[in-house]
Design a protein around this motif. Structure first.
Motif, short mmCIF file in Angstrom:
data_model
loop_
_atom_site.label_atom_id
_atom_site.label_comp_id
_atom_site.label_asym_id
_atom_site.label_seq_id
_atom_site.Cartn_x
_atom_site.Cartn_y
_atom_site.Cartn_z
N ASN A 5 -0.01 0.31 5.91
CA ASN A 5 0.00 -0.41 7.18
C ASN A 5 1.16 -1.40 7.23
O ASN A 5 1.84 -1.53 8.26
CB ASN A 5 -1.33 -1.14 7.37
CG ASN A 5 -1.55 -1.59 8.80
OD1 ASN A 5 -1.07 -0.96 9.75
ND2 ASN A 5 -2.27 -2.67 8.98
N VAL A 6 1.41 -2.08 6.13
CA VAL A 6 2.55 -2.99 6.05
C VAL A 6 3.85 -2.21 6.22
O VAL A 6 4.76 -2.61 6.94
CB VAL A 6 2.56 -3.75 4.71
CG1 VAL A 6 3.83 -4.60 4.58
CG2 VAL A 6 1.33 -4.64 4.58
N LEU A 31 -5.15 2.08 11.16
CA LEU A 31 -5.31 1.49 9.83
C LEU A 31 -5.85 0.06 9.93
O LEU A 31 -6.74 -0.32 9.16
CB LEU A 31 -3.98 1.49 9.08
CG LEU A 31 -3.42 2.86 8.67
CD1 LEU A 31 -2.21 2.70 7.76
CD2 LEU A 31 -4.47 3.73 8.00
N SER A 32 -5.31 -0.72 10.86
CA SER A 32 -5.80 -2.09 11.02
C SER A 32 -7.28 -2.10 11.38
O SER A 32 -8.05 -2.95 10.89
CB SER A 32 -4.99 -2.83 12.09
OG SER A 32 -3.64 -2.94 11.71
N ARG A 68 -16.72 -0.10 6.73
CA ARG A 68 -15.36 0.11 6.18
C ARG A 68 -15.42 1.06 4.99
O ARG A 68 -14.59 1.96 4.85
CB ARG A 68 -14.75 -1.23 5.76
CG ARG A 68 -13.33 -1.08 5.22
CD ARG A 68 -12.68 -2.42 4.95
NE ARG A 68 -13.31 -3.12 3.84
CZ ARG A 68 -13.95 -4.27 3.94
NH1 ARG A 68 -14.08 -4.87 5.12
NH2 ARG A 68 -14.48 -4.84 2.87
N GLN A 113 -8.46 1.79 -0.24
CA GLN A 113 -8.30 0.74 0.77
C GLN A 113 -6.99 -0.01 0.56
O GLN A 113 -6.27 -0.32 1.52
CB GLN A 113 -9.47 -0.24 0.69
CG GLN A 113 -9.34 -1.43 1.63
CD GLN A 113 -10.55 -2.35 1.56
OE1 GLN A 113 -11.68 -1.90 1.46
NE2 GLN A 113 -10.30 -3.65 1.61
N GLU A 114 -6.66 -0.31 -0.69
CA GLU A 114 -5.42 -1.03 -0.98
C GLU A 114 -4.19 -0.21 -0.61
O GLU A 114 -3.20 -0.73 -0.10
CB GLU A 114 -5.39 -1.41 -2.47
CG GLU A 114 -4.27 -2.35 -2.87
CD GLU A 114 -4.40 -3.75 -2.29
OE1 GLU A 114 -3.53 -4.58 -2.60
OE2 GLU A 114 -5.34 -4.02 -1.51
N ARG A 119 -0.77 2.29 13.17
CA ARG A 119 -1.03 0.91 12.77
C ARG A 119 -2.36 0.42 13.33
O ARG A 119 -3.11 -0.29 12.65
CB ARG A 119 0.11 -0.01 13.21
CG ARG A 119 1.44 0.31 12.54
CD ARG A 119 2.41 -0.86 12.67
NE ARG A 119 2.59 -1.31 14.04
CZ ARG A 119 3.48 -0.83 14.89
NH1 ARG A 119 4.31 0.13 14.49
NH2 ARG A 119 3.59 -1.31 16.12
N ARG A 137 -3.76 -0.40 3.07
CA ARG A 137 -3.21 -1.70 3.44
C ARG A 137 -1.68 -1.71 3.27
O ARG A 137 -0.95 -2.18 4.16
CB ARG A 137 -3.83 -2.81 2.57
CG ARG A 137 -3.34 -4.21 2.94
CD ARG A 137 -3.70 -5.22 1.88
NE ARG A 137 -3.06 -4.97 0.60
CZ ARG A 137 -1.77 -5.25 0.35
NH1 ARG A 137 -1.00 -5.77 1.29
NH2 ARG A 137 -1.27 -4.99 -0.84
N ASP A 187 3.77 -5.33 -3.15
CA ASP A 187 3.22 -4.18 -2.44
C ASP A 187 3.90 -2.89 -2.87
O ASP A 187 3.24 -1.83 -2.96
CB ASP A 187 3.37 -4.37 -0.92
CG ASP A 187 2.35 -5.33 -0.35
OD1 ASP A 187 1.41 -5.69 -1.07
OD2 ASP A 187 2.50 -5.74 0.82
N LEU A 196 -9.32 -1.33 8.24
CA LEU A 196 -9.28 -2.42 7.27
C LEU A 196 -10.05 -3.65 7.72
O LEU A 196 -10.49 -4.45 6.89
CB LEU A 196 -7.82 -2.79 6.97
CG LEU A 196 -7.00 -1.70 6.27
CD1 LEU A 196 -5.52 -2.08 6.26
CD2 LEU A 196 -7.51 -1.44 4.86
N ASP A 197 -10.24 -3.82 9.03
CA ASP A 197 -10.94 -4.98 9.56
C ASP A 197 -12.43 -4.74 9.81
O ASP A 197 -13.13 -5.64 10.30
CB ASP A 197 -10.29 -5.43 10.88
CG ASP A 197 -8.94 -6.10 10.64
OD1 ASP A 197 -8.64 -6.46 9.48
OD2 ASP A 197 -8.17 -6.24 11.61
#
Length: 278
Positions: free
Chosen positions: A143-144, A252-253, A263, A136-137, A249, A140, A176, A256-257
């Motif tokens: 995604n950034v 992935l968003s 999830r 998951q990390e 994006r 994230r 990150d 993650l949400d």
């Protein structure tokens, strides 16, 4: 030939690991090592000599500088230096290098290309051996990165046969970038050491995960954008760069949400899509 007597061979064999493509496969297949099958004699250096040669290289500032992707004085230089040292200090990595070289030295003509393909493949395979929290990390951070990359680079990162450019890490907050290097290094070692893979979902869990993801994406997108999202992932190879990066994006968003349990199951499903055939 021994590793002590032929230092240039040691440099080449270690450098082939450090020049490897990074991990970025959202929909990217790993490269396949290109082997030539002309047989020649194997190097005769022992495993212990190889370990000593690598330890000696780690004390050589010139070697470390040469293999650091980033220039001195940049924010990433010290972080990547630590990544190199940590990776090449791991006995499992050194043994992996030694075995790979012994098995392939007789018939590989381009060790740089072979090394990049081999290590890139192992690191991607190892993603499915990260824990759910770690996976998951990593998503994230990706995604950034996708949000900060130029559209062309973002889209190319997702297309088959592409390679990760470590310089993209400069676009990330330093913490990150550190997470990315730590997790991809851990994925490589997890694959080398055959750590357990993430468990697969049951059919019911997979169904619930996809239903929850679709509901989340439907909630955040107007009808015309939802239709565009469906077109992008229905035929990603035909998508324009901006569309593909946007779709990545959104995906992935959305994952993650999600609420905790869906999830978790969606992370497993995503990892399962990367799972290699064994």
């Amino acid at each position: 030939m021994t590793w002590r007597r032929n230092r240039s061979a040691g440099v080449l064999l270690v450098a082939l690991l450090l020049g490897a493509a990074g991990v970025s496969r959202g929909a990217v297949a790993p490269l396949t090592p290109d082997k030539k099958v002309e047989q020649k004699g194997e190097p005769s250096g022992s495993r212990e000599e190889f370990h000593l040669a690598v330890a000696k290289l780690l004390k050589d500032p010139e070697f470390l500088d040469k293999n650091n992707t980033f220039k001195k004085g940049t924010k990433m230089y010290r972080l990547f230096d630590s990544y190199l040292r940590d990776t090449l200090s791991d006995p499992a990595v050194i043994d992996f290098l030694y075995t790979s070289v012994k098995e392939n030295a007789a018939h590989v003509t381009d060790f740089d290309a072979f090394g990049k393909a081999l290590v890139g493949d192992y690191a991607v395979r190892g993603l499915t051996r990260l824990s759910e929290r770690e996976f998951q990390e990593l998503l994230r951070v990706m995604n950034v990165m996708a949000d900060r990359l130029p559209e062309r680079d973002c889209a190319n990162m997702l297309r088959p046969g592409s390679a990760f450019d470590y310089h993209w890490l400069e676009l990330l907050p330093l913490e990150d970038a550190q997470v990315y290097l730590r997790l991809t290094r851990k994925a490589l070692i997890a694959e080398i050491t055959r750590s357990p893979r993430l468990p697969a979902n049951s059919k019911e869990q997979t169904s619930v995960a996809y239903q929850a993801l679709f509901a989340e994406i439907k909630r955040r997108l107007p009808p015309e954008k939802l239709e565009q999202f469906g077109r992008v992932w229905g035929k990603p190879e035909a998508a324009q760069d901006g569309e593909l990066c946007w779709g990545y994006r959104v995906l992935l968003s959305g994952i993650l949400d999600l609420p905790a349990e869906p999830r978790r199951w969606m992370l497993r499903e995503y990892a399962n899509l990367l799972r290699p055939r064994e």
